[in-house]
Scaffold this active site. Structure first.
Site, PDB file in Angstrom:
ATOM      1  N   ILE A 122      -6.227  -4.723   8.551  1.00 54.20           N
ATOM      2  CA  ILE A 122      -7.354  -3.831   8.271  1.00 54.20           C
ATOM      3  C   ILE A 122      -8.412  -4.452   7.376  1.00 54.20           C
ATOM      4  CG2 ILE A 122      -6.340  -2.683   6.269  1.00 54.20           C
ATOM      5  CD1 ILE A 122      -7.376  -0.044   7.290  1.00 54.20           C
ATOM      6  N   ASP A 132      -0.723  -5.406   9.832  1.00 54.35           N
ATOM      7  CA  ASP A 132      -1.896  -4.600   9.525  1.00 54.35           C
ATOM      8  C   ASP A 132      -2.996  -5.522   9.028  1.00 54.35           C
ATOM      9  OD1 ASP A 132      -3.834  -2.944   8.429  1.00 54.35           O
ATOM     10  OD2 ASP A 132      -2.399  -1.536   7.574  1.00 54.35           O
ATOM     11  N   LYS A 145     -12.328  -0.262   6.390  1.00 53.31           N
ATOM     12  CA  LYS A 145     -12.480  -1.166   5.252  1.00 53.31           C
ATOM     13  C   LYS A 145     -13.542  -2.219   5.495  1.00 53.31           C
ATOM     14  CE  LYS A 145      -9.006   1.015   3.487  1.00 53.31           C
ATOM     15  NZ  LYS A 145      -9.168   1.957   2.373  1.00 53.31           N
ATOM     16  N   TYR A 197       0.835  -1.202   0.000  1.00 48.93           N
ATOM     17  CA  TYR A 197       0.000   0.000   0.000  1.00 48.93           C
ATOM     18  C   TYR A 197       0.875   1.261   0.000  1.00 48.93           C
ATOM     19  CZ  TYR A 197      -2.782   3.545   2.650  1.00 48.93           C
ATOM     20  OH  TYR A 197      -3.381   4.677   3.096  1.00 48.93           O
TER      21      TYR A 197
END
Lengths: 488, 454
Positions: free
Chosen positions: A241, A239, A278, A154
């Site tokens: 998410i 992460d 998300k 990302y």
């Protein structure tokens, strides 16, 4: 005149304020600009640019809005909830409302199938996952220290972990030849490279499920990673998410499960980042979560959370919603179904014209393989192709280089931030583009490996039409073809 | 290898200060009228709880502030997805109008020059990241808000050099003090990037006067440095005509078209004026476009919840309400302050004359056993543990003279304030003036007597 004015500004302000560390001077913002200046709308601007570069989850708002309507006490502004207004509005304790922390911990457990427990006292708030990442970087690394991160990753990490902290990110290069999996060899290689360059590696940054790949890491890889960081005595930031955006097999395995069940490791090295942006589609509410197994990190991060606490109005709403366990079960499963349907719709639609995608089971996007449409296998050619897709096909997709992908030709395409009609339009445009390029090939099955070769047949429009209309090209594992598939 | 960063292991978060320790003691034994009437009364928290009834009645009259209008249209989805760091335009428009209203509309603000941040805490830190390199310095008049040590210095690496202010002239900023601070910075080999003022002042509760503006502005002009003005207490001024924003001060001196205009930066928040610290609504205002652009991007690390932006856009959009609120809130604060000041005055404890803020700057020098910070700490502990009041010692605010304390008055009911005055009164009466040691015996007797009397 202009130069000296800029120079003067640079003297007046800090380097940080005037450098490019925010990452927004990247050429990829052209895609956003193109969208902003000509946004698609079904009636007002049917030829506009369709936004497929934004990883947002808009698929379950009908359910969420219904819940909000039926639960007025979750808002401190309604007649039912107003009695809580004052106590919520004055609460600024950086520990966060206890009911908020409890509800978040419980939700995280639920998303992991109750296979692990989370301690609400280790939940630390942050300004979105953006804030959580930066806070962890401040806690774990000094300026010039480095974290290793598998590519592609990302692009926001470059800003979040490096801009104001002075930290570095070093890539662990992953390749399409093995579906971009992280290997022991690639981890070692990256670590050695850092050692040789005299860079101190403080940790490893992992995104699971992966953005932009949409894949979940398998148990073996996760064990390898934990073993690696434990041996090197470096931190692991995981992460997660996208943990509740998993829509098919293989299932998501959290790092928390690995350290609890599969491998012994120093837990002081393990830190999770999470957010509701998300999974639930609430990026505007800025609900970032930092969870650490390290007491000193929890303590420090909590003090730092003063710089990005979650609004108590929002904490109150989220606490109410997440503690409605029956509702959350429904959201998780419905979201999963709808994501699967969307994902299948697109990937099958692309497969019809021989466009492959990396097999994935999570995320709000897929990783599209356009290597055979490149003029040559270079990033310049990728950029050229991307500009054509933005300006002629009118789709804002994200090119692989912006994710630090080591191979040209890959694009991330988001699919959960639009309605069904936009999906149909987008697919039509892609089909048309591929046909015009003369690059349509034998339809591939959704499970094809990206390395497989393709037949270079050109199809007449009518034949393609028949194929798409009569599409039953499903693998045993993909969901039912949506009745909405129409390519005309 | 050190496992955590230097920032994580140092003490720059400032939480070992007595300011925060007092809070911790309060948390262990909090006063409650019914459940714990002998507990510690929190007078160390600068919160405004005086006007919630006004907010609550507004809410009751305005169901549209929820995310579902009475016409059935929902904007929940729009808000939930809205993460643009430029902020909700309607909110920013209303916010700048509210800020102007507080400043008697002598200043008009442009919403495009406003950056929203998660509280003034985040705004102040962001400004430091943007205006100074690690190791550079800002000059700050003492006494100052203890949180600045964390907010301005911790993760930014920026240094604070104090501008020493003295009780001899009511702690006003003087030219000599500014020059002395600057020289001190030079001696320490620190490059000074700006002056950081809090106006109205925390902990003093005073508004800057024209002399002080003259000194600070000339100084910043001549040294070519920034002025950051934290105006978070602007709405707590008892009389609006007595508050001058830095922007107005610059305009009054006809300096808008000069260099200094792009070196003026205002910080504010809705935590004190409206009493909404939980909502984390902070802001940076500046005419410097480059700064605004950078700070806007940095605000990604601490944006304001869209849900909260929406609620406040509705609240602040009701002009009749805001006008009434500002006036009524000021009236209540003034009245409260007077209760505390006269209560303390009646047994010989003076307060610095103040016209703003949620606290008084109380002169307890004559209760010290000696003119030393150790004595101040002794006194503070006594007041905390024996009297049961958490007040903030001047040393935690970097005051150069021992014996001053910040006492908050707006975060409790009238009854609780009366009780705290009463407790302090009992303590003062039993301790008397002058050297505590010599009067130990007699004070024990008189304490007994005073308790009987009351």
């Amino acid at each position: 005149m202009e130069f000296s004015l800029k120079n003067e500004q640079q003297q007046l302000l800090s380097k940080m304020a005037t450098n490019d560390g925010h990452g927004e001077n990247s050429p990829y913002f052209d895609g956003w600009k193109a969208y902003d200046s000509d946004p698609y709308h079904p009636t007002r601007n049917p030829n506009g640019v369709i936004q497929m570069g934004l990883a947002e989850n808009q698929l379950c708002f009908d359910l969420i809005e219904e819940w909000v309507l039926n639960n007025p006490e979750a808002s401190i502004c309604t007649a039912e909830g107003a009695n809580k207004f004052m106590e919520v509005a004055i609460y600024q304790d950086y520990h966060g409302l206890p009911e908020f922390r409890n509800a978040v911990a419980r939700f995280m457990e639920k998303v992991r199938g109750d296979r692990v427990k989370f301690d609400p006292n280790r939940i630390v708030m942050s300004g979105g996952a953006t804030g959580a990442h930066e806070t962890l970087a401040f806690c774990l690394a000094d300026p010039e220290d480095a974290f290793l991160v598998p590519t592609p990753y990302y692009p926001g990490f470059d800003r979040d972990l490096r801009w104001r902290t002075g930290m570095q990110l070093l890539p662990i290069v992953c390749r399409s030849s093995n579906d971009f999996k992280v290997t022991k060899e690639s981890m070692e290689a990256a670590y050695q490279k850092a050692q040789e360059a005299n860079i101190r590696v403080k940790g490893f940054l992992l995104n699971n499920p992966s953005n932009p790949l949409g894949t979940v890491l398998d148990r073996e890889t996760l064990i390898d990673i934990v073993t690696f960081i434990n041996d090197k005595n470096i931190h692991l930031i995981c992460d997660e998410i996208y943990s509740a955006t998993v829509f098919s097999q293989p299932e998501f395995i959290s790092i928390s499960e690995i350290i609890e069940h599969d491998v012994q490791c120093n837990r002081d090295l393990i830190h999770l980042v999470y957010s509701l942006s998300k999974d639930l589609g609430f990026p505007g509410f800025r609900v970032g979560i930092l969870y650490s197994y390290n007491d000193a990190v929890v303590s420090c991060a909590r003090k730092m959370s003063s710089f990005g606490l979650v609004s108590t109005q929002t904490q109150h709403l989220i606490a109410s919603m997440l503690s409605d366990e029956a509702f959350m079960d429904k959201i998780i499963s419905t979201s999963s179904e709808r994501l699967a349907a969307r994902h299948g719709l697109f990937t099958r639609g692309l497969a019809q014209v021989g466009i492959g995608t990396l097999k994935s089971s999570a995320g709000l996007y897929f990783w599209m393989d356009l290597r055979r449409l490149l003029r040559e296998s270079t990033f310049e050619a990728e950029m050229e192709l991307w500009r054509i897709i933005i300006h002629e096909v009118k789709l804002n997709v994200s090119p692989g280089l912006s994710f630090h992908c080591s191979e040209p030709g890959w694009f991330r395409v988001c699919f959960a931030n639009m309605d069904d009609e936009s999906v149909r339009v987008a697919l039509r445009r892609i089909h048309k583009f591929v046909l015009v390029q003369g690059k349509a090939t034998e339809p591939t099955t959704p499970k094809s490996r990206c390395g497989s070769s393709k037949l270079q047949l050109s199809l007449s429009f009518r034949r393609l039409d028949e194929r798409v209309m009569g599409s039953h090209m499903m693998s045993p594992h993909s969901p039912m073809a949506s009745p909405l598939v129409r390519a005309t | 290898m050190e496992m955590l960063s230097k920032k994580a292991t140092c003490k720059s978060h400032g939480q070992d200060s007595s300011y925060f320790l007092g809070w911790q003691e309060y948390e262990k034994n909090p006063f409650n009228e019914d459940r714990n009437p002998l507990g510690i009364i929190q007078m160390g928290l600068a919160e405004n709880q005086l006007s919630f009834d006004l907010l609550e009645s507004w809410l009751a009259r305005n169901p549209d502030a929820t995310m579902f209008g009475s016409n059935g249209g929902s904007i929940f989805k729009e808000l939930a997805l809205f993460q643009d760091y430029h902020g909700l335009q309607t909110f920013k428009t209303e916010l700048v109008e509210f800020m102007a209203e507080i400043r008697r509309n002598k200043v008009r603000f442009d919403p495009q020059k406003l950056v929203l941040t998660a509280g003034a805490t985040s705004a102040n830190e962001t400004l430091m990241f943007c205006l100074a390199e690690p190791g550079e310095a800002f000059l700050i008049p003492t006494p100052y808000y203890p949180g600045f040590d964390r907010d301005l210095k911790w993760r930014t690496g920026v240094k604070i050099v104090p501008i020493h202010c003295s009780s001899l002239n009511g702690f006003r900023i003087t030219k000599a003090a500014l020059d002395e601070a600057y020289d001190e910075a030079l001696k320490l080999n620190l490059r000074v990037k700006g002056v950081f003022i809090t106006n109205p002042s925390n902990p003093l509760g005073t508004t800057m006067n024209q002399d002080e503006f003259n000194h600070v502005i000339s100084f910043a002009v001549s040294k070519n440095i920034h002025i950051v003005s934290d105006e978070i207490y602007a709405g707590t001024v008892f009389d609006s005509s007595k508050f001058t924003s830095i922007i107005e001060a610059i305009m009054d001196r006809n300096l808008e078209k000069t260099d200094i205009w792009s070196r003026i930066h205002v910080v504010s928040s809705l935590s004190k004026d409206l009493g909404l610290p939980g909502f984390r609504i902070g802001m940076i205002y500046s005419n410097n476009e480059t700064l605004i652009a950078a700070a806007t991007k940095m605000s990604s690390f601490g944006l304001v919840s869209s849900q909260t932006q929406y609620l406040l856009s509705k609240l602040l959009g009701d002009k009749k309400f805001t006008r009434h609120y500002i006036q009524e809130n000021q009236r209540r604060l003034k009245k409260r302050q007077q209760v505390l000041v006269s209560g303390l005055q009646s047994y010989g404890i003076p307060c610095l004359k103040s016209n703003a803020g949620l606290f008084c700057w109380v002169d307890m020098r004559n209760l010290l056993s000696s003119n030393a910070f150790e004595a101040e700490m002794e006194l503070w502990k006594k007041i905390l543990y024996e009297v049961g009041l958490n007040i903030s010692p001047g040393s935690s605010c970097h005051c150069t003279e021992p014996g001053w304390f910040r006492v908050c008055f707006a975060n409790m009911s009238q009854e609780t304030l009366n009780l705290s005055i009463h407790r302090l009164q009992a303590f003062v009466t039993s301790n008397g003036d002058g050297n505590y040691q010599n009067q130990k015996l007699s004070t024990r007797i008189s304490r007994r007597n005073s308790l009987v009397v009351s």
